[in-house]
Design a protein around this motif. Structure first.
Motif, mmCIF file in Angstrom:
data_model
loop_
_atom_site.group_PDB
_atom_site.id
_atom_site.type_symbol
_atom_site.label_atom_id
_atom_site.label_comp_id
_atom_site.label_asym_id
_atom_site.label_seq_id
_atom_site.Cartn_x
_atom_site.Cartn_y
_atom_site.Cartn_z
ATOM 1 N N ARG A 1 -27.975 60.796 -37.294
ATOM 2 C CA ARG A 1 -27.036 59.722 -36.912
ATOM 3 C C ARG A 1 -26.113 60.206 -35.809
ATOM 4 N NH1 ARG A 1 -23.879 57.530 -42.093
ATOM 5 N NH2 ARG A 1 -22.941 59.555 -41.738
ATOM 6 N N LEU B 1 -38.020 54.198 -41.805
ATOM 7 C CA LEU B 1 -36.903 53.895 -40.896
ATOM 8 C C LEU B 1 -36.574 55.094 -40.010
ATOM 9 C CD1 LEU B 1 -34.680 51.875 -43.374
ATOM 10 C CD2 LEU B 1 -35.677 50.988 -41.238
ATOM 11 N N ALA C 1 -29.750 53.022 -40.956
ATOM 12 C CA ALA C 1 -30.421 52.221 -41.986
ATOM 13 C C ALA C 1 -31.120 53.135 -42.997
ATOM 14 C CB ALA C 1 -31.417 51.257 -41.341
ATOM 15 N N GLN D 1 -38.770 55.297 -37.176
ATOM 16 C CA GLN D 1 -38.423 54.302 -36.152
ATOM 17 C C GLN D 1 -37.070 54.601 -35.508
ATOM 18 O OE1 GLN D 1 -38.505 50.599 -38.331
ATOM 19 N NE2 GLN D 1 -40.660 50.834 -38.859
ATOM 20 N N TYR D 2 -36.523 55.786 -35.784
ATOM 21 C CA TYR D 2 -35.240 56.245 -35.232
ATOM 22 C C TYR D 2 -34.069 55.359 -35.665
ATOM 23 C CZ TYR D 2 -38.628 58.703 -32.388
ATOM 24 O OH TYR D 2 -39.698 59.457 -31.980
ATOM 25 N N GLN D 3 -34.199 54.719 -36.811
ATOM 26 C CA GLN D 3 -33.124 53.893 -37.362
ATOM 27 C C GLN D 3 -32.410 54.703 -38.450
ATOM 28 O OE1 GLN D 3 -34.285 49.868 -38.347
ATOM 29 N NE2 GLN D 3 -35.967 49.958 -36.852
ATOM 30 N N TYR D 4 -31.655 55.690 -37.985
ATOM 31 C CA TYR D 4 -31.096 56.674 -38.897
ATOM 32 C C TYR D 4 -29.995 56.122 -39.791
ATOM 33 C CZ TYR D 4 -33.888 59.793 -36.107
ATOM 34 O OH TYR D 4 -34.943 60.389 -35.470
#
Length: 169
Positions: A56, A19, A27, A22-25
């Motif tokens: 984030r 994650l 999550a 995928q830069y989904q910090y």
């Protein structure tokens, strides 16, 4: 980890790392936080949690992530990812001396870490020590030749030393 982590926790850590890739910090942060609830004090996951928290970029995240990393490093100062990340956070908040200590620890433990060398150069630049900065930027360029920021920073150091010909290189 305090207690042996099960395969589900290891898989959850891998999901969190993916994650972050995928830069989904947020999550990723949530994934790591769940693991830490079950396995408090797991240094690799605590470090991952701090990295997700730092990225984030919520108002209190940098300081909270730095505090988390400092706790991790109290238990095991040899965790180079934690040292490096603590260095980034310290440098970001303007604590150049602390940042330098973290990056130096990494650079001594892993001479092939061009990023630690680069940031040691940045710390030297911030302190006005341009000769020292050149030493670190040269090392960074040698071990991490595709780190393009190094060449620009090296040029700036030469300019500050009033060596325009070397800066053009």
């Amino acid at each position: 980890a305090k207690g042996r982590a099960d395969t589900d926790a290891v898989a959850a850590n891998s999901r969190g790392v993916a994650l972050m890739g995928q830069y989904q910090y947020q999550a990723a942060y949530d994934e790591f936080a769940k693991i830490i609830e079950q396995y408090p004090g797991w240094p690799a996951v605590e470090t991952n949690l701090a990295i997700a928290q730092m990225n984030r970029q919520s108002p209190e995240d940098e300081q909270a992530a730095l505090e988390r990393l400092n706790r991790v490093l109290l238990d095991d100062p040899n965790l180079l990812r934690a040292q490096y990340t603590a260095g980034l956070l310290a440098w970001y908040v303007g604590d150049v001396d602390t940042a330098r200590d973290h990056f130096n620890y990494v650079a001594e433990a892993d001479p092939a870490d061009g990023f630690a060398a680069y940031y040691l150069g940045q710390c030297a630049m911030d302190a006005g020590n341009y000769q020292e900065a050149l030493k670190w930027f040269s090392r960074a360029a040698k071990v991490e030749p595709y780190l393009r920021s190094t060449y620009y920073a090296k040029s700036q150091a030469y300019q500050r030393l009033r060596q325009p010909e070397e800066a053009k290189e």
